[in-house]
Design an enzyme around this catalytic site. Sequence first.
Site, PDB file in Angstrom:
ATOM      1  N   HIS A   1      53.036  38.282  13.383  1.00 40.99           N
ATOM      2  CA  HIS A   1      52.663  38.737  12.037  1.00 40.99           C
ATOM      3  C   HIS A   1      54.419  38.865  11.499  1.00 40.99           C
ATOM      4  O   HIS A   1      55.223  39.873  12.121  1.00 40.99           O
ATOM      5  CB  HIS A   1      51.946  39.882  12.370  1.00 40.99           C
ATOM      6  CG  HIS A   1      52.360  40.435  11.047  1.00 40.99           C
ATOM      7  ND1 HIS A   1      52.288  40.307   9.476  1.00 40.99           N
ATOM      8  CD2 HIS A   1      52.779  42.147  10.365  1.00 40.99           C
ATOM      9  CE1 HIS A   1      52.425  40.998   8.700  1.00 40.99           C
ATOM     10  NE2 HIS A   1      52.460  41.820   9.471  1.00 40.99           N
TER      11      HIS A   1
ATOM     12  N   CYS B   1      47.357  44.185   8.382  1.00 36.06           N
ATOM     13  CA  CYS B   1      48.161  42.705   8.914  1.00 36.06           C
ATOM     14  C   CYS B   1      47.882  42.061   9.718  1.00 36.06           C
ATOM     15  O   CYS B   1      47.788  41.023  10.671  1.00 36.06           O
ATOM     16  CB  CYS B   1      49.629  43.210   9.636  1.00 36.06           C
ATOM     17  SG  CYS B   1      50.954  43.849   7.858  1.00 36.06           S
TER      18      CYS B   1
ATOM     19  N   ASN C   1      57.134  41.102   4.019  1.00 42.78           N
ATOM     20  CA  ASN C   1      55.292  41.468   4.795  1.00 42.78           C
ATOM     21  C   ASN C   1      54.708  40.844   3.505  1.00 42.78           C
ATOM     22  O   ASN C   1      54.763  41.891   2.927  1.00 42.78           O
ATOM     23  CB  ASN C   1      55.255  42.844   5.464  1.00 42.78           C
ATOM     24  CG  ASN C   1      54.350  42.490   6.236  1.00 42.78           C
ATOM     25  OD1 ASN C   1      53.368  41.969   5.892  1.00 42.78           O
ATOM     26  ND2 ASN C   1      53.817  44.012   6.918  1.00 42.78           N
TER      27      ASN C   1
HETATM   28  N1  COA Z   1      67.070  52.189   1.783  1.00 34.91           N
HETATM   29  C1  COA Z   1      67.409  53.226   2.021  1.00 34.91           C
HETATM   30  N2  COA Z   1      67.321  53.827   2.903  1.00 34.91           N
HETATM   31  C2  COA Z   1      66.291  53.838   3.039  1.00 34.91           C
HETATM   32  C3  COA Z   1      65.296  53.401   2.650  1.00 34.91           C
HETATM   33  C4  COA Z   1      65.717  51.382   1.833  1.00 34.91           C
HETATM   34  N3  COA Z   1      64.653  51.114   1.244  1.00 34.91           N
HETATM   35  N4  COA Z   1      64.389  53.509   2.717  1.00 34.91           N
HETATM   36  C5  COA Z   1      64.715  54.747   3.465  1.00 34.91           C
HETATM   37  N5  COA Z   1      65.171  55.119   3.824  1.00 34.91           N
HETATM   38  C6  COA Z   1      66.528  55.987   4.582  1.00 34.91           C
HETATM   39  C7  COA Z   1      65.501  57.473   5.013  1.00 34.91           C
HETATM   40  O1  COA Z   1      65.290  57.800   3.490  1.00 34.91           O
HETATM   41  C8  COA Z   1      66.091  57.686   6.250  1.00 34.91           C
HETATM   42  O2  COA Z   1      67.479  58.513   5.537  1.00 34.91           O
HETATM   43  P1  COA Z   1      67.572  60.152   5.862  1.00 34.91           P
HETATM   44  O3  COA Z   1      68.277  59.688   8.204  1.00 34.91           O
HETATM   45  O4  COA Z   1      68.755  60.560   5.829  1.00 34.91           O
HETATM   46  O5  COA Z   1      66.743  61.010   6.517  1.00 34.91           O
HETATM   47  C9  COA Z   1      66.836  56.655   7.109  1.00 34.91           C
HETATM   48  O6  COA Z   1      66.886  55.935   5.871  1.00 34.91           O
HETATM   49  C10 COA Z   1      65.652  56.181   7.932  1.00 34.91           C
HETATM   50  O7  COA Z   1      66.460  55.218   8.686  1.00 34.91           O
HETATM   51  P2  COA Z   1      66.700  54.935   9.987  1.00 34.91           P
HETATM   52  O8  COA Z   1      66.019  56.172  10.671  1.00 34.91           O
HETATM   53  O9  COA Z   1      67.993  54.154  10.324  1.00 34.91           O
HETATM   54  O10 COA Z   1      64.904  54.132   9.167  1.00 34.91           O
HETATM   55  P3  COA Z   1      64.342  53.059  10.599  1.00 34.91           P
HETATM   56  O11 COA Z   1      65.328  52.122  11.564  1.00 34.91           O
HETATM   57  O12 COA Z   1      63.040  53.445  11.209  1.00 34.91           O
HETATM   58  O13 COA Z   1      63.595  51.933   9.504  1.00 34.91           O
HETATM   59  C11 COA Z   1      61.840  51.269   8.606  1.00 34.91           C
HETATM   60  C12 COA Z   1      62.946  51.967   8.764  1.00 34.91           C
HETATM   61  C13 COA Z   1      61.097  51.042   7.312  1.00 34.91           C
HETATM   62  C14 COA Z   1      62.902  49.410   8.191  1.00 34.91           C
HETATM   63  C15 COA Z   1      61.526  50.920  10.103  1.00 34.91           C
HETATM   64  O14 COA Z   1      60.878  52.330  10.810  1.00 34.91           O
HETATM   65  C16 COA Z   1      59.930  50.069  10.105  1.00 34.91           C
HETATM   66  O15 COA Z   1      60.319  48.307   9.610  1.00 34.91           O
HETATM   67  N6  COA Z   1      58.419  50.211  10.523  1.00 34.91           N
HETATM   68  C17 COA Z   1      58.622  49.265  10.966  1.00 34.91           C
HETATM   69  C18 COA Z   1      56.838  49.052   9.096  1.00 34.91           C
HETATM   70  C19 COA Z   1      56.309  47.800   9.478  1.00 34.91           C
HETATM   71  O16 COA Z   1      56.198  46.388  10.292  1.00 34.91           O
HETATM   72  N7  COA Z   1      55.354  48.308   8.367  1.00 34.91           N
HETATM   73  C20 COA Z   1      54.469  47.325   8.292  1.00 34.91           C
HETATM   74  C21 COA Z   1      53.734  47.248   9.240  1.00 34.91           C
HETATM   75  S1  COA Z   1      52.721  45.936   9.068  1.00 34.91           S
END
Ligand code: COA
Length: 335
Positions: free
Chosen positions: A262, A117, A292
Amino acid sequence: MPNAVFLGTGHFVPDCVVTNEELAELMDTSDEWIQQRTGIQQRRFVDFDKEPMGASDLGTRAARNALDAAGMSTDHVDCIIYATLSPDKAFPGDGVLVQAKLDIPAGVPAFDIRNQCSGFLYGLQMANAFIRQGVYNNVLLIGSEVHSSGLEFADRGREVSVIFGDGGAAAVLGASDDNERGVLGVTLHADGRFAEVLETSCPSSALNPRVTKEMLDTGAQYPRMQGKLVFKNAVQRMPEAVSKVLAEHDVEPKDIKLLIPHQANLRISEMVQRRLGLRDDQVFNNIQKYGNTTAASIPLALDEAVKEGRLQKGDLLVLTAFGAGFTWGAALVRW
Ligand code: COA
């Protein structure tokens, strides 16, 4: 010493729009979950049944659009820098593929960089240094990705597969004697201790054979991510890098015309905006439409911002990125 100025920008995305509802048909997710956590409403995917395309094809079309915007023919390109994490082949890199597809003259060098990224910013630092030192005059800088053929559209991969989209974007940078304009500074960083937090581990030259059926069964060919850790670091590192580059040039956040972060997650961009104390009109986001697109995300947003008239000559533009590696950075540009 000449300055490196943006002469033209361009992008290309596949026609096929994929909504959150369509992803919810393939795995246990929902439009509400995706929008609430990421702000993403849709993304573009290559339609492999209709028109198969690799990252180099998207990059080629984006580069053509950037050259047209610059009013420049391919004969004037004297260096290609190509950033991607999804190259068409293990080797050679996409840089030479774009060179051949665009008919850029034989002999022009093509660099391939792998900074995920942050790839566009890493490439921008290279282009800026080359131009300022007089090594090359006109650098074609491309960021392009096809993620859709490498994501796991099943419950196991849902955290990652809902956030990425396909797209290519490019910029032409050229030498200018106008010392008021151009790239004023770039700050780049990396911390390899976090390499396994966001990675695709297979195929691997550290394994022999590099890929087996057993590995494929475990999904090792798909990206894996510790989302919360990525989020936490992204919202810290991007403001840090922006503050550093601003301080180095005596610029206050209020003086920025536009920040293009980004496009990883709209919630990350909003937190970066808050931490820097920027108004809504100072920040450009388009992740809602594209997801993304990794190395393409900054130039894709930049090209849309330019086309929407959000940047005028003399405006201060800031770019910032964070991604796998971890790698991160920021750039300050006088448009
Ligand atoms: N749909 C529904 N549920 C999902 C899911 C999806 N696509 N992906 C994961 N979950 C579930 C998980 O299994 C977890 O369930 P559990 O609580 O029963 O274990 C739960 O949702 C996680 O929720 P939460 O902890 O609220 O997620 P989050 O707030 O951490 O959000 C991301 C997840 C990925 C959106 C967030 O962590 C994120 O954006 N991180 C950075 C990612 C990024 O930018 N990557 C590229 C870098 S350049």
